[in-house]
Write a protein that holds these residues in place. Structure first.
Motif, PDB file in Angstrom:
ATOM      1  N   ALA A   8       0.774  -1.093   0.123  1.00  0.00           N
ATOM      2  CA  ALA A   8      -0.221  -0.088  -0.169  1.00  0.00           C
ATOM      3  C   ALA A   8       0.741   1.203  -0.132  1.00  0.00           C
ATOM      4  O   ALA A   8       2.135   1.045   0.129  1.00  0.00           O
ATOM      5  N   GLN A   9       0.350   2.260  -0.367  1.00  0.00           N
ATOM      6  CA  GLN A   9       0.863   3.583  -0.174  1.00  0.00           C
ATOM      7  C   GLN A   9       1.525   3.839   1.435  1.00  0.00           C
ATOM      8  O   GLN A   9       0.782   3.576   2.211  1.00  0.00           O
ATOM      9  N   LEU A  10       2.486   4.394   1.508  1.00  0.00           N
ATOM     10  CA  LEU A  10       3.008   4.815   2.746  1.00  0.00           C
ATOM     11  C   LEU A  10       2.209   6.113   3.525  1.00  0.00           C
ATOM     12  O   LEU A  10       2.848   7.000   3.466  1.00  0.00           O
ATOM     13  N   ASP A  11       1.194   5.850   4.005  1.00  0.00           N
ATOM     14  CA  ASP A  11       0.429   6.694   4.482  1.00  0.00           C
ATOM     15  C   ASP A  11       0.595   6.904   6.168  1.00  0.00           C
ATOM     16  O   ASP A  11       1.335   7.824   6.519  1.00  0.00           O
ATOM     17  N   MET A  12      -0.022   6.111   6.829  1.00  0.00           N
ATOM     18  CA  MET A  12       0.075   5.879   8.087  1.00  0.00           C
ATOM     19  C   MET A  12      -0.707   7.043   9.046  1.00  0.00           C
ATOM     20  O   MET A  12      -0.197   7.324  10.158  1.00  0.00           O
ATOM     21  N   ARG A  13      -1.355   7.956   8.331  1.00  0.00           N
ATOM     22  CA  ARG A  13      -2.053   8.977   9.137  1.00  0.00           C
ATOM     23  C   ARG A  13      -3.282   8.481   9.806  1.00  0.00           C
ATOM     24  O   ARG A  13      -4.180   7.808   9.145  1.00  0.00           O
ATOM     25  N   MET A  14      -3.282   8.847  11.106  1.00  0.00           N
ATOM     26  CA  MET A  14      -4.567   8.592  12.038  1.00  0.00           C
ATOM     27  C   MET A  14      -5.689   9.404  11.690  1.00  0.00           C
ATOM     28  O   MET A  14      -6.875   9.081  11.762  1.00  0.00           O
ATOM     29  N   ASN A  15      -5.377  10.738  11.300  1.00  0.00           N
ATOM     30  CA  ASN A  15      -6.418  11.549  10.935  1.00  0.00           C
ATOM     31  C   ASN A  15      -5.837  11.900   9.355  1.00  0.00           C
ATOM     32  O   ASN A  15      -4.823  12.473   9.216  1.00  0.00           O
ATOM     33  N   GLU A  16      -6.909  11.511   8.517  1.00  0.00           N
ATOM     34  CA  GLU A  16      -6.632  11.429   7.029  1.00  0.00           C
ATOM     35  C   GLU A  16      -6.785  13.089   6.585  1.00  0.00           C
ATOM     36  O   GLU A  16      -6.352  13.159   5.338  1.00  0.00           O
ATOM     37  N   ALA A  17      -6.982  13.927   7.246  1.00  0.00           N
ATOM     38  CA  ALA A  17      -7.064  15.191   6.970  1.00  0.00           C
ATOM     39  C   ALA A  17      -5.475  15.947   7.130  1.00  0.00           C
ATOM     40  O   ALA A  17      -5.401  17.070   6.432  1.00  0.00           O
ATOM     41  N   ASP A  18      -4.750  15.291   8.022  1.00  0.00           N
ATOM     42  CA  ASP A  18      -3.320  15.795   8.217  1.00  0.00           C
ATOM     43  C   ASP A  18      -2.645  15.836   6.800  1.00  0.00           C
ATOM     44  O   ASP A  18      -2.688  14.904   6.022  1.00  0.00           O
ATOM     45  N   GLU A  19      -1.487  16.221   6.751  1.00  0.00           N
ATOM     46  CA  GLU A  19      -0.481  16.517   5.539  1.00  0.00           C
ATOM     47  C   GLU A  19       0.433  15.410   5.581  1.00  0.00           C
ATOM     48  O   GLU A  19       0.807  14.911   4.515  1.00  0.00           O
ATOM     49  N   LEU A  20       1.100  15.464   6.638  1.00  0.00           N
ATOM     50  CA  LEU A  20       2.296  14.911   6.617  1.00  0.00           C
ATOM     51  C   LEU A  20       1.934  13.096   6.583  1.00  0.00           C
ATOM     52  O   LEU A  20       1.375  12.656   7.088  1.00  0.00           O
ATOM     53  N   THR A  21       2.834  12.502   5.862  1.00  0.00           N
ATOM     54  CA  THR A  21       2.479  11.109   5.607  1.00  0.00           C
ATOM     55  C   THR A  21       3.909  10.201   5.580  1.00  0.00           C
ATOM     56  O   THR A  21       4.921  10.796   5.601  1.00  0.00           O
ATOM     57  N   ALA A  22       3.985   9.040   6.103  1.00  0.00           N
ATOM     58  CA  ALA A  22       5.326   8.215   5.741  1.00  0.00           C
ATOM     59  C   ALA A  22       5.894   8.339   4.742  1.00  0.00           C
ATOM     60  O   ALA A  22       7.374   8.762   4.667  1.00  0.00           O
ATOM     61  N   GLU A  23       5.525   8.464   3.497  1.00  0.00           N
ATOM     62  CA  GLU A  23       5.905   8.637   2.294  1.00  0.00           C
ATOM     63  C   GLU A  23       6.881   9.974   2.223  1.00  0.00           C
ATOM     64  O   GLU A  23       7.914   9.991   1.712  1.00  0.00           O
ATOM     65  N   ILE A  24       6.107  11.041   2.687  1.00  0.00           N
ATOM     66  CA  ILE A  24       6.808  12.540   2.821  1.00  0.00           C
ATOM     67  C   ILE A  24       7.731  12.450   3.667  1.00  0.00           C
ATOM     68  O   ILE A  24       9.066  12.897   3.200  1.00  0.00           O
ATOM     69  N   ILE A  25       8.057  11.597   4.749  1.00  0.00           N
ATOM     70  CA  ILE A  25       9.222  11.504   5.688  1.00  0.00           C
ATOM     71  C   ILE A  25      10.322  11.051   4.826  1.00  0.00           C
ATOM     72  O   ILE A  25      11.577  11.420   4.880  1.00  0.00           O
ATOM     73  N   LEU A  26      10.092   9.831   4.301  1.00  0.00           N
ATOM     74  CA  LEU A  26      11.015   9.086   3.510  1.00  0.00           C
ATOM     75  C   LEU A  26      11.508   9.938   2.399  1.00  0.00           C
ATOM     76  O   LEU A  26      12.822   9.784   1.927  1.00  0.00           O
ATOM     77  N   LYS A  27      10.810  10.806   1.955  1.00  0.00           N
ATOM     78  CA  LYS A  27      11.328  11.754   0.686  1.00  0.00           C
ATOM     79  C   LYS A  27      12.295  12.804   1.261  1.00  0.00           C
ATOM     80  O   LYS A  27      12.947  13.221   0.496  1.00  0.00           O
ATOM     81  N   GLU A  28      11.583  13.410   2.264  1.00  0.00           N
ATOM     82  CA  GLU A  28      12.304  14.753   2.412  1.00  0.00           C
ATOM     83  C   GLU A  28      13.251  15.002   3.885  1.00  0.00           C
ATOM     84  O   GLU A  28      13.876  15.807   3.817  1.00  0.00           O
ATOM     85  N   PHE A  29      12.844  14.011   4.439  1.00  0.00           N
ATOM     86  CA  PHE A  29      13.779  14.135   5.847  1.00  0.00           C
ATOM     87  C   PHE A  29      15.261  14.136   5.598  1.00  0.00           C
ATOM     88  O   PHE A  29      15.698  13.230   4.800  1.00  0.00           O
ATOM     89  N   GLU A  30      16.053  14.856   6.267  1.00  0.00           N
ATOM     90  CA  GLU A  30      17.749  14.702   6.132  1.00  0.00           C
ATOM     91  C   GLU A  30      17.996  13.518   6.847  1.00  0.00           C
ATOM     92  O   GLU A  30      17.283  12.916   7.555  1.00  0.00           O
ATOM     93  N   GLN A  31      19.149  13.111   6.355  1.00  0.00           N
ATOM     94  CA  GLN A  31      19.629  11.859   6.859  1.00  0.00           C
ATOM     95  C   GLN A  31      19.853  11.609   8.431  1.00  0.00           C
ATOM     96  O   GLN A  31      19.303  10.868   8.846  1.00  0.00           O
ATOM     97  N   ASP A  32      20.409  12.910   8.862  1.00  0.00           N
ATOM     98  CA  ASP A  32      20.350  13.075  10.330  1.00  0.00           C
ATOM     99  C   ASP A  32      19.101  12.888  11.065  1.00  0.00           C
ATOM    100  O   ASP A  32      18.911  12.156  12.182  1.00  0.00           O
ATOM    101  N   ASP A  33      17.969  13.586  10.526  1.00  0.00           N
ATOM    102  CA  ASP A  33      16.686  13.274  11.055  1.00  0.00           C
ATOM    103  C   ASP A  33      16.086  12.123  10.906  1.00  0.00           C
ATOM    104  O   ASP A  33      15.415  11.554  11.910  1.00  0.00           O
ATOM    105  N   LEU A  34      16.328  11.275   9.954  1.00  0.00           N
ATOM    106  CA  LEU A  34      15.808   9.938   9.890  1.00  0.00           C
ATOM    107  C   LEU A  34      16.506   9.159  10.800  1.00  0.00           C
ATOM    108  O   LEU A  34      15.958   8.167  11.578  1.00  0.00           O
ATOM    109  N   GLN A  35      17.912   9.121  11.137  1.00  0.00           N
ATOM    110  CA  GLN A  35      18.425   8.480  11.955  1.00  0.00           C
ATOM    111  C   GLN A  35      18.017   8.862  13.370  1.00  0.00           C
ATOM    112  O   GLN A  35      17.641   7.828  14.130  1.00  0.00           O
TER     113      GLN A  35
END
Length: 299
Positions: A117-144
């Motif tokens: 499935a798409q990497l969503d993971m939002r408990m409130n589907e009206a929120d903007e941030l998804t797991a897909e966005i995290i994996l796409k945009e977070f810096e390496q140090d932030d991911l770590q």
């Protein structure tokens, strides 16, 4: 209800609330309504139950009862919405933390590594941030930091580097694409490693630590003296916060002392050791295994 979510430690939670028939109670995690229904059964015509849930799917489980009030909102806003509904003090609060069976079992929500499935993971589907966005945009140090702090992933640095390298070639948009990457870097048991990574992403998407901290603080403010705070958590990060808050009134566990060294405690601990699911319940519902129940009474 059973298709949506089986309530964990139902009897233990209801008993812990020590319900007064004419009292006002809050279920901050309505879900399938299992706990709420049991609370209503113990209330008189004068009693009231206010239930919170930010997940739109929970509306399918609403209870037709004049004593029941549903608030579609994140429980971080507990105090605010109680005031909106005309309540400044309540007799008890119940919180069943974590992700529901419904969210795990619906592939399109993206909470589980078992479905493609798409990497969503939002408990409130009206929120903007998804797991897909995290994996796409977070810096390496932030991911770590994310994987180390929220998932307790032992090789979080290696994992973060692998994600950054992989996304430079092709975006990671689905659970199975993430799983393929995890299979190349995982340490130890596959299921445990995957669960830790998915937990970390889910907690970041939904700001679960910040939300829990705000709910606990708001709950302390609205709870009457003698009122019960009943919280069930499913992993050590949440449980540690609840344990500290019940002991000291803050999530850091720092004792509040006056000039004479007297310690100020907001709660009396009803159970010094956590309550866990019985062997018979575990046979019926394997998802109850990690659940830890803590009970406190406001002084």
């Amino acid at each position: 209800m059973s298709d949506y979510h089986i309530p964990v430690m139902l009897d233990e939670c209801i008993d812990a609330l020590r319900i007064r028939p004419d009292g006002v109670y809050v279920d901050v995690t309505f879900g399938a309504g299992g706990h709420s229904k049991s609370i209503l059964e113990k209330l008189s015509a004068k009693g009231r139950l206010i239930a919170f849930d930010q997940d739109g799917d929970a509306k399918q489980n609403l209870l037709d009862d004049p004593r029941f009030i549903f608030v579609k909102a994140n429980f971080r806003y507990l105090k605010k919405y109680l005031r909106v509904e005309g309540f400044t003090k309540v007799d008890g609060i119940l919180a069943d933390l974590g992700v529901s069976s419904h969210q795990l079992d619906f592939p399109e929500r993206g909470f589980s590594y078992r479905y493609d499935a798409q990497l969503d993971m939002r408990m409130n589907e009206a929120d903007e941030l998804t797991a897909e966005i995290i994996l796409k945009e977070f810096e390496q140090d932030d991911l770590q930091l994310l994987f180390s702090k929220f998932g307790e992933v032992r090789n979080s640095k290696t994992l973060a580097k692998a994600i950054v390298e992989a996304r430079s070639v092709s975006p990671i948009t689905t659970t199975f694409e993430l799983n393929d990457l995890l299979d190349n870097v995982r340490m130890g048991n596959r299921a445990k490693y995957f669960a830790q990574v998915y937990q970390a992403l889910r907690m970041e998407v939904n700001q679960e630590v910040q939300v829990l901290e705000e709910m606990l603080a708001g709950g302390l403010d609205v709870l009457k003296p003698g009122g019960r705070f009943v919280v069930m958590s499913y992993h050590s990060i949440e449980d540690r916060l609840v344990k500290n808050f019940f002991k000291t009134g803050n999530v850091d566990g720092e004792l509040d002392k006056d000039d004479f060294g007297k310690i100020s405690r907001p709660f009396k601990l009803i159970n010094k050791k956590v309550v866990t699911a019985s062997a018979s319940e575990l046979k019926r519902n394997r998802r109850a295994k990690p659940a830890k129940l803590r009970i406190a009474e406001k002084l």
